[in-house]
Enzyme design. Structure first.
Site, PDB file in Angstrom:
ATOM      1  N   HIS A 118      26.566  39.132  41.679  1.00  0.00           N
ATOM      2  CA  HIS A 118      27.486  38.390  40.827  1.00  0.00           C
ATOM      3  C   HIS A 118      27.280  37.991  39.507  1.00  0.00           C
ATOM      4  CE1 HIS A 118      30.545  35.167  40.429  1.00  0.00           C
ATOM      5  NE2 HIS A 118      31.282  35.470  41.633  1.00  0.00           N
ATOM      6  N   GLU A 154      31.157  42.125  38.963  1.00  0.00           N
ATOM      7  CA  GLU A 154      30.355  42.049  40.297  1.00  0.00           C
ATOM      8  C   GLU A 154      30.334  43.399  41.408  1.00  0.00           C
ATOM      9  OE1 GLU A 154      32.212  38.480  41.733  1.00  0.00           O
ATOM     10  OE2 GLU A 154      32.680  37.910  39.803  1.00  0.00           O
TER      11      GLU A 154
HETATM   12  O1  TA6 Z   1      33.906  36.552  42.451  1.00  0.00           O
HETATM   13  C1  TA6 Z   1      34.786  35.922  41.940  1.00  0.00           C
HETATM   14  C2  TA6 Z   1      34.898  34.297  43.009  1.00  0.00           C
HETATM   15  O2  TA6 Z   1      34.886  34.893  44.335  1.00  0.00           O
HETATM   16  C3  TA6 Z   1      36.081  33.534  42.618  1.00  0.00           C
HETATM   17  O3  TA6 Z   1      37.016  33.610  43.246  1.00  0.00           O
HETATM   18  C4  TA6 Z   1      35.347  32.317  42.232  1.00  0.00           C
HETATM   19  O4  TA6 Z   1      35.253  31.483  43.564  1.00  0.00           O
HETATM   20  C5  TA6 Z   1      33.973  32.786  41.952  1.00  0.00           C
HETATM   21  O5  TA6 Z   1      33.423  33.855  42.769  1.00  0.00           O
HETATM   22  C6  TA6 Z   1      32.814  31.579  41.736  1.00  0.00           C
HETATM   23  O6  TA6 Z   1      32.437  31.341  43.194  1.00  0.00           O
HETATM   24  P1  TA6 Z   1      31.478  30.040  43.354  1.00  0.00           P
HETATM   25  O7  TA6 Z   1      31.299  29.924  45.034  1.00  0.00           O
HETATM   26  O8  TA6 Z   1      30.213  30.503  42.744  1.00  0.00           O
HETATM   27  O9  TA6 Z   1      32.114  28.717  42.779  1.00  0.00           O
END
Ligand code: TA6
Length: 296
Positions: A170, A271
């Site tokens: 991520h 990501e």
């Molecule tokens: O990768 C994008 C995502 O899935 C978004 O939908 C948002 O939820 C982000 O990840 C961050 O997620 P987190 O659980 O770290 O707040």
């Protein structure tokens, strides 16, 4: 000294000046500082040579004490990405538990060509067994070269039953989200989380995140370039991570307690992951996925 092992983190140093910092919590890369590689980036030059620049965003309100997943750097999403979609995973939180577990630092590997690598281990425990009753061993390797950062995740099924999982890296890349450009994604099918997971096909040559963006591109090709024009270009090459999510919350990010004010203006998430399907490993089998990030 190529490696500095501290109580809660490991710092790798490259002789040319680059460095990377990995928290034992989540084996989360929270910093990658490197010079640019060529004239394709506006390479600020100091008396000592190309300036060393931080490539990842970490919110100034991020927790780095292990109290919650880090808002920035490279959180590792495993054994799921997003919310649980299978009954067997219903006890898991969004993005799984790898990013909120304390990993062990196993070893440092020095290679004249590859650079300096740190290896981190996470194995199933009583805590994970309660959430995810499958024996596993994860090996995460972070390799720092002069202009490159490679992170690889190896998953071993150490149990007798099949092991099913998703995996995603991520990345929060530092840069002005108003000018960020990601390509090539034209013609790629994606799920749009902003539009209730509707399926669509990307029509743009260059994807930007000037508006709230949360798209999971499927079978996206595996090689991408992230550009912040007149500033920096980053090559992202992957192995076994066929999908890629592009995310920036814009103002909706203000609802996140650990998002610094206007933080969304200063990063874009690109990501790589294996998230459209689940990897299925039989007893004794292993899987690995890798991303190679190069500052151009
Ligand atoms: O990768 C994008 C995502 O899935 C978004 O939908 C948002 O939820 C982000 O990840 C961050 O997620 P987190 O659980 O770290 O707040």
């Amino acid at each position: 000294m190529p490696v500095d092992i501290q109580s809660d983190r490991v710092v790798l140093h490259h002789p040319a000046g680059a460095s990377t910092t990995i928290l034992l919590y989540g084996a989360t890369v929270i910093s990658w500082i490197s010079p640019s590689i060529s004239g394709t980036s506006a390479v600020p030059v100091t008396a000592e040579g190309p300036a060393l620049v931080e490539r990842f965003f970490v919110s100034s309100l991020a927790s780095l004490d292990g109290s919650k997943p880090v808002r920035g750097g490279i959180p590792i999403c495993w054994p799921i990405f997003g919310q649980p979609s299978r009954e067997e995973n219903k006890a898991l939180k969004q993005h799984g538990f790898a990013r909120s577990s304390v990993w062990k630092y196993e070893e440092t590997v020095l290679d004249a060509r590859e650079g300096v690598s740190g290896r981190f281990i996470l194995e199933n425990s009583d805590q994970t067994d309660k959430l995810f009753p499958h024996p596993f061993k994860l090996v995460y390797t972070v390799t720092l070269a002069e202009h490159q950062l490679t992170t690889s995740l190896r998953v071993h099924n150490t149990g007798s039953a099949p092991l099913a999982f998703q995996a995603l890296l991520h990345n929060y890349f530092k840069g002005e989200s108003s000018i960020a450009q990601v390509q090539p994604l034209k013609g790629v099918t994606y799920r749009d989380k902003v539009r209730n997971m509707v399926e669509d096909v990307e029509t743009r040559e260059i994807v930007d995140v000037r508006e709230y963006t949360d798209r999971v591109y499927e079978a996206a090709g595996g090689n991408y370039t992230l550009s912040f024009p007149r500033s920096v270009h980053i090559s992202i090459k992957t192995h076994n991570l066929p999908d890629v999510t592009v995310w920036n919350p814009q103002e909706t990010g203000s609802s996140m307690a650990d998002m610094e004010p206007n933080g969304w203006a200063h990063y874009v998430c690109v990501e790589p992951g294996y998230v459209k399907q689940f990897v299925e490993l039989k007893q004794g089998e292993e899987w690995w996925g890798q991303q190679v990030l190069t500052v151009l």
